[in-house]
Motif scaffolding. Structure first.
Motif, PDB file in Angstrom:
ATOM      1  N   ARG A   1       0.831  -1.251   0.062  1.00  0.00           N
ATOM      2  CA  ARG A   1       0.399  -0.084   0.024  1.00  0.00           C
ATOM      3  C   ARG A   1       0.879   1.349  -0.110  1.00  0.00           C
ATOM      4  O   ARG A   1       1.963   1.172   0.170  1.00  0.00           O
ATOM      5  N   TYR A   2       0.130   2.233  -0.179  1.00  0.00           N
ATOM      6  CA  TYR A   2       0.933   3.496   0.161  1.00  0.00           C
ATOM      7  C   TYR A   2       0.376   4.329   1.286  1.00  0.00           C
ATOM      8  O   TYR A   2      -0.903   4.493   1.703  1.00  0.00           O
ATOM      9  N   PRO A   3       1.643   4.975   2.023  1.00  0.00           N
ATOM     10  CA  PRO A   3       1.314   5.680   3.218  1.00  0.00           C
ATOM     11  C   PRO A   3       0.500   7.110   3.021  1.00  0.00           C
ATOM     12  O   PRO A   3       0.645   7.849   2.147  1.00  0.00           O
ATOM     13  N   PHE A   4      -0.614   7.200   3.950  1.00  0.00           N
ATOM     14  CA  PHE A   4      -1.218   8.387   3.883  1.00  0.00           C
ATOM     15  C   PHE A   4      -1.123   9.098   5.253  1.00  0.00           C
ATOM     16  O   PHE A   4      -1.427   8.288   6.213  1.00  0.00           O
ATOM     17  N   LEU A   5      -0.491  10.232   5.551  1.00  0.00           N
ATOM     18  CA  LEU A   5      -0.206  10.772   6.503  1.00  0.00           C
ATOM     19  C   LEU A   5      -0.933  11.923   7.036  1.00  0.00           C
ATOM     20  O   LEU A   5      -1.338  12.958   6.022  1.00  0.00           O
ATOM     21  N   ASP A   6      -1.088  12.129   8.418  1.00  0.00           N
ATOM     22  CA  ASP A   6      -1.945  13.320   8.789  1.00  0.00           C
ATOM     23  C   ASP A   6      -0.774  13.978   9.611  1.00  0.00           C
ATOM     24  O   ASP A   6      -0.353  13.596  10.686  1.00  0.00           O
ATOM     25  N   LEU A   7      -0.418  15.179   9.108  1.00  0.00           N
ATOM     26  CA  LEU A   7       0.737  15.816   9.992  1.00  0.00           C
ATOM     27  C   LEU A   7       0.554  17.189  10.225  1.00  0.00           C
ATOM     28  O   LEU A   7      -0.483  17.884   9.729  1.00  0.00           O
ATOM     29  N   ASP A   8       1.175  17.769  11.190  1.00  0.00           N
ATOM     30  CA  ASP A   8       1.171  19.055  11.591  1.00  0.00           C
ATOM     31  C   ASP A   8       1.907  19.771  10.327  1.00  0.00           C
ATOM     32  O   ASP A   8       2.523  19.223   9.466  1.00  0.00           O
ATOM     33  N   VAL A   9       1.577  21.095  10.323  1.00  0.00           N
ATOM     34  CA  VAL A   9       1.951  21.974   9.177  1.00  0.00           C
ATOM     35  C   VAL A   9       3.435  22.150   9.025  1.00  0.00           C
ATOM     36  O   VAL A   9       4.021  21.742   7.813  1.00  0.00           O
ATOM     37  N   LYS A  10       4.214  22.083  10.094  1.00  0.00           N
ATOM     38  CA  LYS A  10       5.721  22.326   9.933  1.00  0.00           C
ATOM     39  C   LYS A  10       6.539  21.037   9.487  1.00  0.00           C
ATOM     40  O   LYS A  10       7.183  20.909   8.909  1.00  0.00           O
ATOM     41  N   GLY A  11       5.734  19.877  10.353  1.00  0.00           N
ATOM     42  CA  GLY A  11       6.410  18.467   9.748  1.00  0.00           C
ATOM     43  C   GLY A  11       5.860  18.368   8.255  1.00  0.00           C
ATOM     44  O   GLY A  11       6.863  17.605   7.833  1.00  0.00           O
ATOM     45  N   ALA A  12       4.980  18.750   7.855  1.00  0.00           N
ATOM     46  CA  ALA A  12       4.493  18.600   6.355  1.00  0.00           C
ATOM     47  C   ALA A  12       5.582  19.335   5.597  1.00  0.00           C
ATOM     48  O   ALA A  12       6.013  18.869   4.420  1.00  0.00           O
ATOM     49  N   ALA A  13       5.779  20.571   5.863  1.00  0.00           N
ATOM     50  CA  ALA A  13       6.415  21.459   5.090  1.00  0.00           C
ATOM     51  C   ALA A  13       7.940  20.801   5.071  1.00  0.00           C
ATOM     52  O   ALA A  13       8.683  20.815   3.897  1.00  0.00           O
ATOM     53  N   ASN A  14       8.422  20.316   6.169  1.00  0.00           N
ATOM     54  CA  ASN A  14       9.751  19.674   6.117  1.00  0.00           C
ATOM     55  C   ASN A  14       9.675  18.387   5.323  1.00  0.00           C
ATOM     56  O   ASN A  14      10.801  18.072   4.637  1.00  0.00           O
TER      57      ASN A  14
END
Length: 191
Positions: free
Chosen positions: A96-109
């Motif tokens: 499968r493929y990962p689907f992530l639910d992240l905080d904004v700074k973590g996602a930007a990084n």
């Protein structure tokens, strides 16, 4: 379609990330929600290994030092969230493929690290007032906590233009339909 692609949602708490993510995952079964690690205490009904990997601050910091995290962020003083490399590997190995639910700074990084192999979506609540109403309705926040979340949300909204797509969640059904089409288009793009 089986490369190392992933999809990540981010946005303020209460923007509808989890609701919309669950709709995408239920509609597109080649995704699996990546379970984040956190140092916060479990809320009622949350289980270790299902909702989050609940770990102590010392253990979290040891994992940071060991390079075990793809991304992590100290969201509030002493409160960490992060994505373990091992979690993504587990999902890819399952086909499968990962689907992530992240905080904004973590996602930007992560966007900086992952580039075009990731599709990074900012879930926008529509307005700060709408967001405050949603959080109050949840009933999981006292006024002090709500105030802290609203300050954080104002900060997070400033990041929206750094993502591949901004999804306005002012009409849930419309937002779900729109994002499913966007995710399908991303997954069908050649790598």
């Amino acid at each position: 379609m089986m490369g190392k692609k992933l999809v990540a949602f981010c946005g303020p708490s209460g923007a509808g990330k989890s609701t919309i993510a669950n709709k995408v995952i239920n509609t597109l079964p080649y995704f699996e929600l990546s379970i984040s690690a956190t140092t916060r205490e479990p809320r009622q009904g949350e289980e270790h290994g299902k909702h989050y990997y609940f770990i102590g601050r010392d253990e979290f910091e040891t994992k940071i030092s060991a390079g075990a995290f793809l991304e992590y962020e100290q969201v509030y003083e002493g409160l960490y969230y992060g994505t373990l490399y091992a979690e993504l590997d587990r999902i890819w190995q399952s086909g499968r493929y990962p689907f992530l639910d992240l905080d904004v700074k973590g996602a930007a990084n992560l966007k900086d690290k992952y580039g075009d192999d990731g599709f990074f979506v900012f879930i926008h609540p529509g307005s700060i007032d709408t967001l405050a109403q949603r959080l109050r309705k949840r009933g999981t926040e006292d006024e002090r906590s709500l105030e802290k979340r609203m300050r954080r949300a104002s900060f997070e909204l400033e990041y929206a233009d750094q993502f591949d797509f901004v999804l306005y969640n002012d009409n849930l059904e419309k937002a779900e339909t729109e994002i499913i089409e966007q995710v399908k288009a991303f997954m069908n793009k050649p790598q």
